[in-house]
Design an enzyme around this catalytic site. Structure first.
Site: not given
Ligand SMILES: [Ca+2]
Length: 486
Positions: A72, A133
């Site tokens: 991610c 993120h």
């Protein structure tokens, strides 16, 4: 100053130039951990994805489209900055883990230029609805990286309360408005917020970034009650079908506000589906699963639609990457590129379907990194796995020796026929390209000339909640079972 009319300009002796084409809007879907084979238009017979398939029919499907990391955080850093993750120092967390953790001291450096910041000088409204993120400390939040609006979660949906992490916060701007976030409703609420954003900004160019947190990082993906139990593939399929609904809602909003024809839509995933037992997502026809440097991990579905500009119903097999979005968007918007070096290329010729357009990555090579290690390289149809005495084979840097392997990943998408012995010239050429990438971006045994530092804070603090208007009705609050993974 009052704007001069054409007549006034003529009176001043200036020619009245024809109106420049309006800069397009950009909408980028960047879903989480969805595999190449999970859509109808890429071969799924399990999932019903008519809205996403419509993008393929009305636009171009890019069949050799890569993310710059199989996990991610680095994948998101690359899309937003146009850089290899290691160039911006986000190949690992502050504790040297594969992705940033809650209360991490590290984040995307505030001086890095995101797509949102690159488009600002051209007058764009910018919004992110979904999962960030790239750092949860105040200096690293999306609102400090060019986004006017943020609604969503600061990191992965599986990063729930622990001894050091707070309940997963749902944020608006820089404020946590709900904790724990009701993960079942993330897709629906992010979509509703995004539709409202389109309504508010239809009159000016906008960049709408939709990093949906689903199917996400748990073994039981989330979906709202309207979609739960409806698919033929359990919670994973339910979440994919809700993402299809979400896509349809956005396309509908573009039409309702009469901006569909001037909006370039990109639909892709941040990395391949994760290996599960029993299986859930599909990376077919590619080998491997999310989180490593296999084709399954890094070659993701990509659909691009811009009516009348991007050819409809076409498949393009030239190598393209998420890093190319920033320079391509900047060029289309008439915005200058960031002054600092980036790795992506302006792919207007490929995206607009110009005859004979070729990928710049064929000459340069595209490097597959796992954390700080360069493991493979692709140029043209060739993918060379570099011979490594200690290849990272797990997320905690467990290593194993790995041999040199060469595949033609166009004719042999599943990487079944190792052909290095027959193509020593190709091996030599790709090995030399890998060496050039190492020189600039680095490898396990050396820094790269072009690396920059991530942002760091001394004393990271958990995000504290400041409720907007009390708990929402019907919110369960109870975290569903899920394995913790990046
Ligand atoms: Ca992911």
């Amino acid at each position: 100053m009052r704007r001069l009319t054409c007549a006034a300009w003529l009176a001043l002796g200036a020619a009245c130039a024809p109106a420049a084409p309006a800069p397009p809007n950009f909408v980028v879907f960047f879903v989480d951990n969805l595999g190449h084979g999970d859509l109808g238009c890429t071969g799924s017979t399990l999932h019903r994805t008519p809205a996403i398939d419509r993008l393929a029919a009305e636009g171009t499907r890019f069949a050799s489209f890569y993310v710059a990391s199989g996990v991610c955080t680095p994948s998101r850093a690359a899309l937003l900055t146009g850089c290899y993750p290691r160039r911006v120092d986000l190949q690992a967390s502050g504790a040297n883990l594969p992705v940033l953790r809650p209360v991490d001291r590290k984040g995307l450096h505030p001086d890095e230029v995101t797509i949102a910041e690159a488009l600002k000088p051209a007058g764009y409204a910018t919004g992110i609805f979904g999962k960030w993120h790239l750092g949860d400390q105040p200096p690293f939040l999306p609102t400090r990286q060019g986004f006017d609006e943020f609604f969503g979660i600061p990191y992965s949906d599986d990063m729930t309360r622990t001894a050091t992490a707070p309940d997963l916060p749902l944020m608006r701007g820089e404020t946590a408005i709900e904790a724990p976030a009701d993960r079942d409703l993330l897709a629906r609420r992010c979509t509703e917020e995004a539709v409202a954003f389109i309504g508010r900004h239809a009159a000016r160019p906008f960049f709408l970034y939709l990093p949906h947190p689903m199917p996400g990082s748990t073994a039981r993906p989330f979906a709202s009650p309207a979609f739960r139990g409806r698919s033929r593939n359990g919670p994973y399929g339910d979440s994919v079908e809700e993402l299809d609904w979400a896509t349809g809602e956005i396309l509908g909003a573009l039409e309702r506000h009469h901006v569909a024809s001037n909006t370039l839509v990109v639909w892709t995933s941040d990395n391949g589906a994760v290996r599960r037992d029993p299986p859930q997502g599909s990376c077919a026809p590619y080998r491997g699963f999310g989180y490593d440097t296999s084709e399954g991990a890094m070659r993701v579905p990509c659909l691009v639609r811009w009516p009348g500009r991007v050819p409809a119903g076409r498949v393009c097999d030239e190598v393209c990457t998420t890093m190319d979005l920033l320079p391509t968007f900047a060029a289309l918007a008439g915005a200058p590129l960031p002054k600092r070096p980036i790795d992506g290329h302006d792919l207007r010729a490929l995206i607009l379907g110009e005859a004979g357009a070729r990928s710049p990555w064929d000459d340069e090579g595209f490097g597959y990194y796992r954390m700080e290690q360069l493991q493979a390289i692709r140029a043209g149809p060739w993918k060379l796995y570099l011979p490594l005495a200690a290849k990272y084979v797990s997320l905690n840097r467990k290593t194993a020796p790995a041999p040199l392997e060469l595949y033609d990943v166009v004719r042999d998408a599943g990487e079944e026929r190792e052909i290095s012995a027959a193509h020593p010239d190709v091996v030599r050429r790709l090995t030399a390209l890998a060496e050039r990438i190492r020189g600039e971006i680095g490898d396990v045994d050396r820094p790269g000339r072009g690396q920059r530092e991530a942002g760091r804070v001394e004393d990271p603090k958990p995000i504290a909640m400041e409720p907007e208007a009390g708990p929402r009705e019907g919110q369960s609050g109870a975290p569903a079972p899920g394995r913790s993974e990046p």
